[in-house]
Structures are given as C-alpha cells and as structure tokens.
Design a protein around this motif. Sequence first.
Motif, PDB file in Angstrom:
ATOM      1  N   ASN A  13     -15.836 -10.457   6.010  1.00  0.00           N
ATOM      2  CA  ASN A  13     -16.822 -10.732   7.040  1.00  0.00           C
ATOM      3  C   ASN A  13     -17.767  -9.554   7.417  1.00  0.00           C
ATOM      4  OD1 ASN A  13     -17.852 -11.853   9.553  1.00  0.00           O
ATOM      5  ND2 ASN A  13     -16.294 -10.489  10.438  1.00  0.00           N
ATOM      6  N   SER A  14     -17.029  -8.142   7.154  1.00  0.00           N
ATOM      7  CA  SER A  14     -17.769  -7.227   7.639  1.00  0.00           C
ATOM      8  C   SER A  14     -18.633  -6.708   6.493  1.00  0.00           C
ATOM      9  CB  SER A  14     -16.683  -5.837   7.824  1.00  0.00           C
ATOM     10  OG  SER A  14     -16.013  -6.066   8.727  1.00  0.00           O
ATOM     11  N   LEU A  15     -18.239  -6.994   5.180  1.00  0.00           N
ATOM     12  CA  LEU A  15     -19.208  -6.582   4.097  1.00  0.00           C
ATOM     13  C   LEU A  15     -20.250  -7.649   4.309  1.00  0.00           C
ATOM     14  CD1 LEU A  15     -19.475  -4.928   1.578  1.00  0.00           C
ATOM     15  CD2 LEU A  15     -18.307  -6.900   0.363  1.00  0.00           C
ATOM     16  N   LEU A  16     -20.221  -8.891   4.523  1.00  0.00           N
ATOM     17  CA  LEU A  16     -21.237  -9.950   4.731  1.00  0.00           C
ATOM     18  C   LEU A  16     -22.252  -9.591   5.760  1.00  0.00           C
ATOM     19  CD1 LEU A  16     -22.672 -12.741   4.048  1.00  0.00           C
ATOM     20  CD2 LEU A  16     -21.105 -13.587   5.947  1.00  0.00           C
ATOM     21  N   GLN A  17     -21.875  -9.349   6.976  1.00  0.00           N
ATOM     22  CA  GLN A  17     -22.751  -8.778   7.797  1.00  0.00           C
ATOM     23  C   GLN A  17     -23.463  -7.381   7.739  1.00  0.00           C
ATOM     24  OE1 GLN A  17     -23.146 -10.942  10.484  1.00  0.00           O
ATOM     25  NE2 GLN A  17     -21.253 -11.978  10.392  1.00  0.00           N
ATOM     26  N   ALA A  18     -23.015  -6.392   7.255  1.00  0.00           N
ATOM     27  CA  ALA A  18     -23.468  -5.089   6.683  1.00  0.00           C
ATOM     28  C   ALA A  18     -24.488  -5.374   5.497  1.00  0.00           C
ATOM     29  CB  ALA A  18     -22.621  -4.228   6.171  1.00  0.00           C
ATOM     30  N   LEU A  19     -24.218  -6.312   4.726  1.00  0.00           N
ATOM     31  CA  LEU A  19     -25.296  -6.727   3.612  1.00  0.00           C
ATOM     32  C   LEU A  19     -26.435  -7.525   4.296  1.00  0.00           C
ATOM     33  CD1 LEU A  19     -22.974  -7.634   0.558  1.00  0.00           C
ATOM     34  CD2 LEU A  19     -24.450  -5.644   1.070  1.00  0.00           C
ATOM     35  N   MET A  20     -26.187  -8.293   5.316  1.00  0.00           N
ATOM     36  CA  MET A  20     -27.145  -8.769   5.956  1.00  0.00           C
ATOM     37  C   MET A  20     -28.275  -8.048   6.721  1.00  0.00           C
ATOM     38  SD  MET A  20     -27.054 -12.098   5.282  1.00  0.00           S
ATOM     39  CE  MET A  20     -27.987 -13.016   6.420  1.00  0.00           C
ATOM     40  N   LEU A  21     -27.692  -6.932   7.283  1.00  0.00           N
ATOM     41  CA  LEU A  21     -28.480  -5.986   7.787  1.00  0.00           C
ATOM     42  C   LEU A  21     -29.361  -5.103   6.939  1.00  0.00           C
ATOM     43  CD1 LEU A  21     -26.210  -4.575  10.635  1.00  0.00           C
ATOM     44  CD2 LEU A  21     -28.530  -5.683  11.040  1.00  0.00           C
ATOM     45  N   LEU A  22     -28.624  -4.893   5.655  1.00  0.00           N
ATOM     46  CA  LEU A  22     -29.385  -4.015   4.518  1.00  0.00           C
ATOM     47  C   LEU A  22     -30.512  -4.760   4.184  1.00  0.00           C
ATOM     48  CD1 LEU A  22     -26.198  -2.769   2.498  1.00  0.00           C
ATOM     49  CD2 LEU A  22     -28.021  -1.358   3.876  1.00  0.00           C
ATOM     50  N   ARG A  23     -30.874  -6.014   4.141  1.00  0.00           N
ATOM     51  CA  ARG A  23     -32.101  -6.725   3.695  1.00  0.00           C
ATOM     52  C   ARG A  23     -33.117  -6.555   4.787  1.00  0.00           C
ATOM     53  NH1 ARG A  23     -32.419 -11.655   6.500  1.00  0.00           N
ATOM     54  NH2 ARG A  23     -33.806 -12.345   5.071  1.00  0.00           N
ATOM     55  N   LEU A  24     -32.761  -5.994   5.868  1.00  0.00           N
ATOM     56  CA  LEU A  24     -33.777  -6.074   7.288  1.00  0.00           C
ATOM     57  C   LEU A  24     -34.697  -4.651   6.996  1.00  0.00           C
ATOM     58  CD1 LEU A  24     -32.055  -7.421  10.164  1.00  0.00           C
ATOM     59  CD2 LEU A  24     -33.481  -8.611   8.667  1.00  0.00           C
ATOM     60  N   SER A  25     -35.815  -4.667   7.135  1.00  0.00           N
ATOM     61  CA  SER A  25     -36.663  -3.510   7.349  1.00  0.00           C
ATOM     62  C   SER A  25     -37.118  -3.141   8.809  1.00  0.00           C
ATOM     63  CB  SER A  25     -37.794  -3.580   6.470  1.00  0.00           C
ATOM     64  OG  SER A  25     -38.739  -4.471   7.125  1.00  0.00           O
ATOM     65  N   THR A  68     -22.535   1.971   8.541  1.00  0.00           N
ATOM     66  CA  THR A  68     -21.145   2.255   8.450  1.00  0.00           C
ATOM     67  C   THR A  68     -20.329   1.924   9.582  1.00  0.00           C
ATOM     68  OG1 THR A  68     -21.706   3.855   6.736  1.00  0.00           O
ATOM     69  CG2 THR A  68     -19.470   3.986   7.640  1.00  0.00           C
ATOM     70  N   GLN A  69     -21.043   2.346  10.642  1.00  0.00           N
ATOM     71  CA  GLN A  69     -20.385   2.123  12.098  1.00  0.00           C
ATOM     72  C   GLN A  69     -20.180   0.682  12.285  1.00  0.00           C
ATOM     73  OE1 GLN A  69     -22.135   2.794  16.108  1.00  0.00           O
ATOM     74  NE2 GLN A  69     -20.642   4.477  16.153  1.00  0.00           N
ATOM     75  N   ILE A  70     -21.049  -0.164  12.172  1.00  0.00           N
ATOM     76  CA  ILE A  70     -21.177  -1.593  12.375  1.00  0.00           C
ATOM     77  C   ILE A  70     -20.014  -2.249  11.291  1.00  0.00           C
ATOM     78  CG2 ILE A  70     -22.576  -3.680  11.799  1.00  0.00           C
ATOM     79  CD1 ILE A  70     -24.992  -2.201  12.805  1.00  0.00           C
ATOM     80  N   PHE A  71     -20.089  -1.727  10.071  1.00  0.00           N
ATOM     81  CA  PHE A  71     -19.179  -2.279   9.324  1.00  0.00           C
ATOM     82  C   PHE A  71     -17.808  -2.094   9.700  1.00  0.00           C
ATOM     83  CE2 PHE A  71     -15.878  -1.607   5.543  1.00  0.00           C
ATOM     84  CZ  PHE A  71     -16.017  -2.855   5.027  1.00  0.00           C
ATOM     85  N   PHE A  72     -17.372  -0.987  10.020  1.00  0.00           N
ATOM     86  CA  PHE A  72     -15.942  -0.779  10.653  1.00  0.00           C
ATOM     87  C   PHE A  72     -15.662  -1.267  12.000  1.00  0.00           C
ATOM     88  CE2 PHE A  72     -15.974   2.711   7.122  1.00  0.00           C
ATOM     89  CZ  PHE A  72     -14.724   2.388   6.590  1.00  0.00           C
ATOM     90  N   ASN A 106     -30.067 -13.809   9.936  1.00  0.00           N
ATOM     91  CA  ASN A 106     -29.031 -12.860  10.299  1.00  0.00           C
ATOM     92  C   ASN A 106     -28.486 -13.521  11.542  1.00  0.00           C
ATOM     93  OD1 ASN A 106     -30.869 -11.206   8.881  1.00  0.00           O
ATOM     94  ND2 ASN A 106     -29.334  -9.504   9.022  1.00  0.00           N
ATOM     95  N   ASP A 107     -29.105 -14.012  12.490  1.00  0.00           N
ATOM     96  CA  ASP A 107     -28.796 -14.775  13.651  1.00  0.00           C
ATOM     97  C   ASP A 107     -28.085 -15.958  13.563  1.00  0.00           C
ATOM     98  OD1 ASP A 107     -30.301 -12.920  15.161  1.00  0.00           O
ATOM     99  OD2 ASP A 107     -32.123 -14.049  15.377  1.00  0.00           O
ATOM    100  N   MET A 108     -28.332 -16.709  12.266  1.00  0.00           N
ATOM    101  CA  MET A 108     -27.543 -17.890  12.052  1.00  0.00           C
ATOM    102  C   MET A 108     -26.132 -17.506  11.609  1.00  0.00           C
ATOM    103  SD  MET A 108     -29.148 -20.645  12.759  1.00  0.00           S
ATOM    104  CE  MET A 108     -29.621 -19.716  14.260  1.00  0.00           C
ATOM    105  N   VAL A 109     -25.977 -16.576  10.608  1.00  0.00           N
ATOM    106  CA  VAL A 109     -24.843 -16.108  10.099  1.00  0.00           C
ATOM    107  C   VAL A 109     -24.005 -15.266  11.454  1.00  0.00           C
ATOM    108  CG1 VAL A 109     -23.825 -14.306   8.591  1.00  0.00           C
ATOM    109  CG2 VAL A 109     -25.933 -15.719   7.690  1.00  0.00           C
TER     110      VAL A 109
END
Length: 322
Positions: A155-167, A99-103, A195-198
């Motif tokens: 942009n924030s939504l894309l980045q947050a979703l990219m992080l959610l796919r990581l374990s 959430t903090q990353i998104f905002f 994630n890095d490419m995005v």
Amino acid sequence: MGSGNDTANAEFLLLGFSEEPALQPLIFGLFLSMYLITVSGNLLIILAVSSDSHLHTPMYFFLSNLSFVDICFTSTTVPKMLWNIQTQSKAITYEGCITQIFFFLLFAMLDICFLTMMAYDRFVAICHPLHYTVIMNPRLCALLVLVSWIISVLNSLLQALMLLRLSFCTDLEIPHFICEFNQVAQLACSDTFLNDMVIYFVTVLLGGGSLVGILYSYFKIVSSICRMSSSQGRYKAFSTCASHLSVVSLFYCTSLGVYLSSGVIHSSQSSTVASVMYTVVTPMLNPFIYSLRNKDIKAALNRFLGMAGMTGKIVLRLKMCL
C-alpha cells in the motif's frame, strides 16, 4: 520552478502549527515531552511482555507489535518537526518528503491491521473460548503479522509511486507539520484525479474493511456478553475489551475524519489538529490505556521494574567492591 525535470530538486516547506517565534519553544517542549513519553511507555510494554512468560499469549503478542509500530509511527514525523524547530528551518527535500509519506502510510496501515487483529483475538476469546488455543495458535498469529506487513508495504509503495508521477510548481508550502499525502498532492501542477481515486479506494477498502471487521467482532462480543448469566463474567469479559475499544475509537475517529473530509473541508488548521491526535496523542496514550486497565500488564511492569532496580543495585555494589 518549472513542473518538469526540476521536480526532483524541489524543496517543500512544512509550515507547522504557528509561525510565531515566541510559541516555538513551547511547541518544541510539548512535542519533545510527548515523544519521549510515547517511546518510553511503548518500550516498557514491549519489555514487560517479552520478559514475562505469563504474557506470552496472542493478545499480548499483538499488543507488543502494536507498541513497536507506535514507536516507529511517531518517529516518522516528530523528530523531523523537532529538528526543524531547533534549526529554525521549515524545509524538507522532495526525496525526504516522499520517504516520510512512505513510512507514515506504512506504520499507519500496520496500526490498523494490529487493531483489527486484536479485535479478532477478543472475538475468538469471548465467543469461542473452548477453541481459543486451537484457533489462535502461534502459526496463525505469525502469519497474520506477516500478511499485515506485506499489505502495508504494498500500500505504501503504491501511494509513493502515485506521488512520484506528479510534477510540482513554485508554491510548495505545506500547511502541516508533516508531509501528509493529501496536502502534498494538492500542491501538484499535474492532474491528481487518479491519485485521489486511489487514496479513497484504498481508504475504503483497507481502512473501511478493517473498521467493518472490528465492528462485527464487537457486535458478536456484545451479543455473547449479554447472554452470560453471571454479572462477574460479564464485567470480566467487557473489561478485557474496554481498553482496545477506547484506542480504536480514538484512532479511527481522527484518522478517517482527516482523509474523508480533506476533499470537502479545506481547513488546514483543523486537519493538522486532528492529525496530531492520531499521529502523536494516540500512540502516547496507548501504554497508559492498556496498563492502567489491565492487571496482567501492571503486574508484569512491576516485576520488570523491580527486576531492573535489583539489577541496578547489584551492579552498583559490584562497582563499589571493585
């Protein structure tokens, strides 16, 4: 901790600046002071612009929006850091970190958008003064703000979703005072290549594109100023841009430096210090830079504070009469 279903239950540890107990009160007091100055200074800019009809122009409309975003930008990170210092806890939940990353990314992108719009506004005002009111009409200004919010949210939504796919594995210590995107991604057990490419693509496309727009605007502005015959006209034109140029330089030099160097230089301390510059120091300095070098803002602030003081005296007298 495993890298599968336990990721959602993970807790990150924000190590901050120093683990020395003796330095914690100093860090707390310093950042609390900077946060209060940031909020009060930017709030004064918003109130001054909204209360003074002389400042109801595109430039000050964008400035008041920038001040609002700066308050939100700082509020995304500093209160959590102060809370951790006060409670002597470094933990932040997985959901809280995302959430903090998104905002954080949302308001950082909005900062970039508003700085770009302000550069475009100065370009039109100096290079096309006769068509300024036609080009920078209220409808265009509102549309630019709306588009900026849409781009920033997506942009924030894309980045947050990219992080959610990581374990994530067992080592969840972040050598930072915030959940910074690159620092969190480096803790993942899974592959972060996508994630890095995005993040690099978005940085170049949005951040770099905005920087190119700002540089082009100022190239045309400088060319137009150099063609002015009056030295007084040149000084007046340059003085309207100096404040904005100072803020742009400070923000871009630190923020782009952090993201572009993160993949090359693995120095968490230098990255943290640079992050403080654009997450805390720049929003704090913005009201001073714009008010100290701007006669209109200073006059509006004096009128607003004078009005507030007069209102306070009237209220006090009414209480005494009752």
